[in-house]
Scaffold this motif. Structure first.
Motif, short mmCIF file in Angstrom:
data_model
loop_
_atom_site.label_atom_id
_atom_site.label_comp_id
_atom_site.label_asym_id
_atom_site.label_seq_id
_atom_site.Cartn_x
_atom_site.Cartn_y
_atom_site.Cartn_z
N PRO A 128 0.83 -1.22 0.00
CA PRO A 128 0.00 0.00 0.00
C PRO A 128 0.86 1.26 0.00
CG PRO A 128 -0.80 -1.59 1.62
CD PRO A 128 0.52 -2.10 1.14
N GLY A 129 0.51 2.19 -0.89
CA GLY A 129 1.21 3.47 -0.94
C GLY A 129 2.55 3.46 -1.63
N ALA A 130 3.03 2.28 -2.05
CA ALA A 130 4.34 2.20 -2.69
C ALA A 130 4.23 2.63 -4.16
CB ALA A 130 4.89 0.78 -2.60
N PRO A 131 5.33 3.10 -4.75
CA PRO A 131 5.30 3.49 -6.16
C PRO A 131 4.96 2.32 -7.08
CG PRO A 131 7.28 4.32 -5.08
CD PRO A 131 6.65 3.36 -4.13
N LEU A 149 -0.14 10.42 -3.83
CA LEU A 149 0.02 11.45 -2.81
C LEU A 149 -1.36 11.87 -2.30
CD1 LEU A 149 2.63 13.70 -4.67
CD2 LEU A 149 3.09 11.89 -3.01
N ASP A 150 -1.38 12.55 -1.17
CA ASP A 150 -2.66 12.98 -0.60
C ASP A 150 -3.44 13.85 -1.58
OD1 ASP A 150 -2.11 11.64 1.73
OD2 ASP A 150 -1.33 13.40 2.78
N GLU A 151 -2.72 14.66 -2.36
CA GLU A 151 -3.40 15.58 -3.27
C GLU A 151 -3.67 14.97 -4.65
OE1 GLU A 151 1.07 16.67 -3.24
OE2 GLU A 151 -0.46 15.92 -1.86
N GLY A 152 -3.33 13.72 -4.85
CA GLY A 152 -3.60 13.07 -6.14
C GLY A 152 -2.41 12.23 -6.58
N TRP A 153 -2.37 11.96 -7.87
CA TRP A 153 -1.32 11.12 -8.43
C TRP A 153 -0.19 11.96 -8.99
CZ3 TRP A 153 -1.52 6.08 -7.49
CH2 TRP A 153 -2.77 5.51 -7.19
N LYS A 154 1.02 11.54 -8.71
CA LYS A 154 2.21 12.20 -9.24
C LYS A 154 2.95 11.21 -10.13
CE LYS A 154 5.74 15.15 -9.42
NZ LYS A 154 5.64 16.47 -10.09
N VAL A 155 3.31 11.64 -11.32
CA VAL A 155 4.06 10.79 -12.24
C VAL A 155 5.47 11.33 -12.38
CG1 VAL A 155 4.20 9.79 -14.54
CG2 VAL A 155 1.96 10.21 -13.51
N MET A 243 12.12 -7.89 -19.10
CA MET A 243 11.93 -8.29 -17.72
C MET A 243 13.13 -7.92 -16.86
SD MET A 243 8.92 -9.30 -17.90
CE MET A 243 8.81 -9.62 -16.15
N GLY A 244 14.34 -8.01 -17.42
CA GLY A 244 15.52 -7.60 -16.69
C GLY A 244 15.49 -6.11 -16.39
N ALA A 245 15.13 -5.31 -17.38
CA ALA A 245 15.05 -3.86 -17.18
C ALA A 245 13.98 -3.52 -16.16
CB ALA A 245 14.77 -3.17 -18.51
N ALA A 246 12.82 -4.20 -16.24
CA ALA A 246 11.73 -3.94 -15.30
C ALA A 246 12.16 -4.25 -13.87
CB ALA A 246 10.50 -4.76 -15.68
N GLY A 247 12.89 -5.36 -13.68
CA GLY A 247 13.38 -5.69 -12.36
C GLY A 247 14.37 -4.66 -11.83
N ASP A 248 15.29 -4.23 -12.69
CA ASP A 248 16.27 -3.21 -12.28
C ASP A 248 15.57 -1.91 -11.88
OD1 ASP A 248 18.40 -4.90 -12.76
OD2 ASP A 248 18.82 -4.09 -14.76
N LEU A 249 14.60 -1.49 -12.69
CA LEU A 249 13.90 -0.23 -12.43
C LEU A 249 13.03 -0.33 -11.18
CD1 LEU A 249 13.03 0.43 -16.15
CD2 LEU A 249 14.37 1.99 -14.73
N ALA A 250 12.37 -1.45 -10.99
CA ALA A 250 11.55 -1.64 -9.79
C ALA A 250 12.43 -1.62 -8.54
CB ALA A 250 10.77 -2.95 -9.89
N LEU A 251 13.59 -2.25 -8.63
CA LEU A 251 14.53 -2.26 -7.51
C LEU A 251 15.00 -0.84 -7.21
CD1 LEU A 251 16.18 -4.38 -5.74
CD2 LEU A 251 18.00 -4.06 -7.40
N ALA A 252 15.35 -0.08 -8.25
CA ALA A 252 15.87 1.28 -8.06
C ALA A 252 14.82 2.22 -7.49
CB ALA A 252 16.39 1.82 -9.39
N ASN A 253 13.56 2.04 -7.91
CA ASN A 253 12.49 2.97 -7.51
C ASN A 253 11.69 2.49 -6.32
OD1 ASN A 253 13.15 4.69 -9.60
ND2 ASN A 253 11.66 3.85 -11.02
N GLY A 254 12.00 1.31 -5.80
CA GLY A 254 11.20 0.77 -4.71
C GLY A 254 9.76 0.57 -5.11
N ALA A 255 9.54 0.11 -6.34
CA ALA A 255 8.19 0.04 -6.92
C ALA A 255 7.45 -1.22 -6.48
CB ALA A 255 8.27 0.12 -8.44
N GLY A 257 4.57 -1.23 -5.27
CA GLY A 257 3.16 -1.10 -5.60
C GLY A 257 2.80 -1.90 -6.84
N GLY A 258 3.81 -2.45 -7.51
CA GLY A 258 3.60 -3.28 -8.68
C GLY A 258 4.25 -2.72 -9.91
N VAL A 259 4.35 -3.56 -10.92
CA VAL A 259 4.90 -3.19 -12.21
C VAL A 259 3.82 -3.38 -13.27
CG1 VAL A 259 6.58 -3.79 -14.00
CG2 VAL A 259 7.27 -3.74 -11.59
N VAL A 260 3.66 -2.40 -14.11
CA VAL A 260 2.73 -2.48 -15.24
C VAL A 260 3.57 -2.44 -16.52
CG1 VAL A 260 0.85 -1.38 -16.50
CG2 VAL A 260 0.84 -1.40 -14.00
N LEU A 261 3.49 -3.51 -17.31
CA LEU A 261 4.16 -3.56 -18.60
C LEU A 261 3.22 -3.02 -19.66
CD1 LEU A 261 5.70 -7.13 -18.26
CD2 LEU A 261 6.86 -4.94 -17.90
N ALA A 262 3.72 -2.15 -20.51
CA ALA A 262 2.90 -1.51 -21.54
C ALA A 262 3.72 -1.38 -22.81
CB ALA A 262 2.42 -0.15 -21.05
#
Length: 321
Positions: A128-131, A149-155, A243-255, A257-262
């Motif tokens: 909950p609340g994670a990027p 964020l409390d005031e909405g979504w930040k990208v 998938m390797g890039a997604a794992g690296d990025l999720a690790l770096a960003n503390g994501a 909250g999940g990963v969405v592939l698009a």
């Protein structure tokens, strides 16, 4: 009366246009039109064609495009088009124009989409609340992080698709060596996106001692399905790079909250994404492997998502001001 809103998603291959309005809490996309970017010399030409074709006269515009926005202007990474907020106001008479990176819009669409827009890749439990990381290849390789964020979504946008490719197998190291020889810097975009496919194909033909001949992505997929070892390896290497890039990025960003592939290329890798090899490529990070083992991964499969996200981001920015 609030002026109507033009939304656009401009990539290296296609230019998608529509109008958008929020009704009963939902962003509705209308007049949806897909144009081939190669049919038009400039972005203005494509936009003018859409306006003439649809007959709409929007007063506002939210434009998502594949490239970094600097000072209210953008030059597409994989097409020789430039877009400027000031020029669009002057040329088309919009009272308000905002440019976004296309994956900023893609990420902002995620909280607006219903469950039917997603396919589960790996089950898990979102913290909950994670990027939330939103990433994947199309013509290019987009990356953005969504924060609640409390005031909405930040990208948080960026150019993470141009991070260096990290090969793990002997075949991948050989591929990276050939790409480095011919192109210098080897990014995840070069290996996994549509814009890099010709370079990867040429390298694989050299590695497998096969005469290089043009082949479309559909032809490559058909040959792989028919048992062609080279094309099977080519497609798997590209999918595992995602998938390797997604794992690296999720690790770096503390994501967590999940990963969405698009992205359009991501959808073509669907079968490989669900494989044990893809799971290992995403989560295996040495002593930090447990960090990602419960991180859920989903595939977003809705063509209008960046248009919805552009409208949502535009509306949020106007409300904030």
């Amino acid at each position: 009366m609030t002026p109507s809103l033009l939304v656009a998603d401009i990539g290296g291959t296609n230019a998608r246009f529509a109008t958008a309005a929020r009704r009963e809490g939902r962003i509705c996309i209308e007049n949806y039109t897909v144009l081939a970017g190669g049919d038009f010399r400039t972005f203005d030409d494509a936009l003018r064609h859409f306006l003439d074709l649809s007959g709409v006269k929007p007063g506002l515009a939210a434009i998502a495009a594949a490239g970094p926005v600097l000072g209210g202007a953008l030059h597409l990474t994989n097409r020789n088009w430039s877009v400027s907020e000031a020029a669009l106001r002057d040329t088309f008479g919009f009272s308000g124009v905002t440019l976004f990176n296309d994956f900023v819009a893609m990420a902002r669409s995620v909280p607006e989409m219903g469950a039917a827009a997603f396919l589960p890749v790996f089950d898990g439990e979102a913290a909950p609340g994670a990027p939330v990381l939103v990433t994947g290849p199309g013509t290019g390789f987009g990356v953005a992080t969504l924060v609640s964020l409390d005031e909405g979504w930040k990208v948080l946008g960026g150019e993470g698709g141009h991070m260096a490719y990290a090969p793990r197998t002997a075949l991948e190291r050989e591929l990276a060596g050939l790409l480095m020889r011919d192109h210098g810097y080897v990014s995840n975009e070069l290996v996994a996106s549509g814009s890099g496919l010709a370079a990867v194909h040429a390298a694989f033909c050299e590695m497998f001692d096969v005469e290089l001949a043009p082949a479309t992505p559909a032809e490559m997929s058909a040959r792989a399905a028919g048992g062609d070892e080279m094309y099977q390896a080519l497609i798997q290497v590209r999918a595992l790079a995602v998938m390797g890039a997604a794992g690296d990025l999720a690790l770096a960003n503390g994501a967590l909250g999940g990963v969405v592939l698009a992205g359009g290329v991501s959808e073509k890798f669907w079968d490989i994404f669900r494989s044990p090899e893809a799971r290992e490529r995403f989560a295996a990070r040495g002593p930090m492997s447990r960090f990602l083992e419960r991180c859920p991964v989903r595939l977003l499969h809705e063509d209008t998502a960046p248009l919805i996200g552009a409208a949502a981001q535009f509306g949020q920015m106007r409300a904030d001001h």
